[in-house]
Design an enzyme around this catalytic site. Structure first.
Site, PDB file in Angstrom:
ATOM      1  N   ASN A 140      45.793  37.683  43.533  1.00  0.00           N
ATOM      2  CA  ASN A 140      46.983  38.518  43.631  1.00  0.00           C
ATOM      3  C   ASN A 140      46.964  39.148  45.014  1.00  0.00           C
ATOM      4  O   ASN A 140      45.970  39.749  45.397  1.00  0.00           O
ATOM      5  CB  ASN A 140      46.964  39.645  42.588  1.00  0.00           C
ATOM      6  CG  ASN A 140      46.816  39.118  41.165  1.00  0.00           C
ATOM      7  OD1 ASN A 140      47.257  38.022  40.847  1.00  0.00           O
ATOM      8  ND2 ASN A 140      46.192  39.910  40.315  1.00  0.00           N
ATOM      9  N   HIS A 153      40.626  39.818  47.996  1.00  0.00           N
ATOM     10  CA  HIS A 153      39.755  39.334  46.918  1.00  0.00           C
ATOM     11  C   HIS A 153      40.521  38.378  46.015  1.00  0.00           C
ATOM     12  O   HIS A 153      41.739  38.401  45.965  1.00  0.00           O
ATOM     13  CB  HIS A 153      39.193  40.497  46.104  1.00  0.00           C
ATOM     14  CG  HIS A 153      40.232  41.271  45.338  1.00  0.00           C
ATOM     15  ND1 HIS A 153      41.065  42.184  45.928  1.00  0.00           N
ATOM     16  CD2 HIS A 153      40.573  41.241  44.024  1.00  0.00           C
ATOM     17  CE1 HIS A 153      41.875  42.697  45.021  1.00  0.00           C
ATOM     18  NE2 HIS A 153      41.609  42.129  43.851  1.00  0.00           N
ATOM     19  N   GLU A 296      65.189  36.158  31.186  1.00  0.00           N
ATOM     20  CA  GLU A 296      63.940  35.384  31.211  1.00  0.00           C
ATOM     21  C   GLU A 296      63.094  35.717  29.978  1.00  0.00           C
ATOM     22  O   GLU A 296      62.545  34.835  29.317  1.00  0.00           O
ATOM     23  CB  GLU A 296      63.125  35.708  32.476  1.00  0.00           C
ATOM     24  CG  GLU A 296      63.683  35.142  33.766  1.00  0.00           C
ATOM     25  CD  GLU A 296      64.791  35.986  34.376  1.00  0.00           C
ATOM     26  OE1 GLU A 296      65.148  37.038  33.794  1.00  0.00           O
ATOM     27  OE2 GLU A 296      65.311  35.585  35.445  1.00  0.00           O
TER      28      GLU A 296
END
Ligand code: ZN
Ligand code: ZN
Ligand code: ZN
Length: 335
Positions: A140, A153, A296
């Site tokens: 992310n 990371h 969605e």
């Protein structure tokens, strides 16, 4: 998927969602703070210093707040009509670089390659644990993409059941293979390389493309040209070229979308079936530009305001120049 050209957006319409790097006043992932993370599982230290000390170029530690815990048994049980089991798994953090202000776009290609070797090392180790059926590797980037710490990371989560998304992709690939006796991803690579309208970049081992029916604007897949079902089974030159391709695509996205927040996921075969003819590992990159809303949520369909052909063209024509490094005072080494 609904490609909504009426809502067509230029890349500049998305720019409010950029990943902002603030520079942290204190960062547990910065060198010198090794004691603030759980003890390391793996580290690359060119000068062979002691464990949990500075001098590393990459470090893997257990997640301090794991979504699944490593100790115990699955203990499957019925709860009336429901079923439950313990949340067993491994949740690891790969600290990609000692330099807080670096990103995959600015770090030397060799370090990106090291990151891929670390993924492989950890996958091979976690596969030994018979409880785990799938090992998910993801990253992310940016707060809105879910990165709570800014220091670069990635994460690995080993889990005892196959995730739903993975099952759907595996089932689809198996059906295609049953009908045609060909791998669907090999066919995608072949067809897209001929048509060339959705290709973003290519090198001797990889192709980056906008998928035919992308869920998100600027969704990009990186696929190995040669059939291989599992990420960790690749020959070594592949990691070098994958590092180059990731950097290339992320650099283009950086310029077109101004350092977008994104999620990047490696899709690979399950542990128990890691060499097969029907599945072909790949990497999916999702810049976080749109919001998921009621439509969605209610349907599982996605409205995408940018066609894949348009997105691929923007990325293809983008600069491959490395962006200016962030100012020195923006790193987290202050205290
Ligand atoms: Zn840091
Ligand atoms: Zn294939
Ligand atoms: Zn996939």
């Amino acid at each position: 998927m609904i490609i909504s050209t009426d809502r067509s957006k230029r890349p500049s319409d998305f720019l409010r969602e950029s990943a902002v790097q603030k520079g942290a006043p204190y960062c547990p992932f910065c060198p010198g703070n090794e004691s603030k993370t759980p003890s390391e599982i793996l580290a690359y230290r060119p000068n062979h210093g002691p464990r949990d000390s500075a001098g590393w170029t990459l470090r893997v530690v257990p997640n301090k707040f794991p979504v699944l815990g490593i100790e115990g048994n699955l203990d499957r049980q019925a709860d009336g009509m429901f079923d439950k089991m313990n949340g067993i798994g491994a949740h690891e953090v790969v600290i990609e670089t000692p330099n807080h202000a670096e990103t995959l776009v600015t770090m030397p290609p060799k370090n990106v390659e090291e990151l891929l070797w670390a993924f492989r090392d950890r996958i091979l180790d976690l596969k030994q644990d018979r409880r785990f059926k799938y090992i998910l590797v993801f990253k992310n980037h940016g707060e809105i993409a879910g990165a709570s710490l800014e220091h670069p990371h990635s994460q690995l989560i080993a889990m005892p059941i196959l995730p739903k998304q993975v099952v759907e992709e595996l089932d689809g690939s198996k059906r295609y293979f049953a009908n045609k006796e060909r791998c669907i991803y090999c066919d995608i690579v072949k067809q897209e390389m001929e048509a060339r309208v959705r290709v973003v970049a290519e090198n001797p081992d990889f192709v980056a493309l906008a998928p035919y029916a992308p869920r998100y604007p600027f969704e990009t897949w990186i696929l190995p040209r040669r059939h291989e079902s599992a990420f960790e089974n690749s020959p070594s030159h592949l990691y070098e070229n994958l590092a180059r391709m990731m950097r290339n695509v992320l650099t283009r996205a950086y310029h077109v979308l101004e350092n977008p927040a994104y999620n990047m996921v490696i899709h690979t075969s399950p542990v128990e079936d890691n060499t097969n003819d029907y599945y072909h590992w790949h990497l999916e990159l999702m810049p976080r530009l749109t919001k998921i809303a009621g439509f969605e949520w209610g349907t599982g369909f996605y409205i995408n305001p940018t066609s894949p052909e348009e997105a691929a063209q923007f990325l293809r024509e983008a600069s491959e120049e490395e962006p200016e490094p962030l100012a020195a005072n923006q790193n987290g080494l202050g205290n």
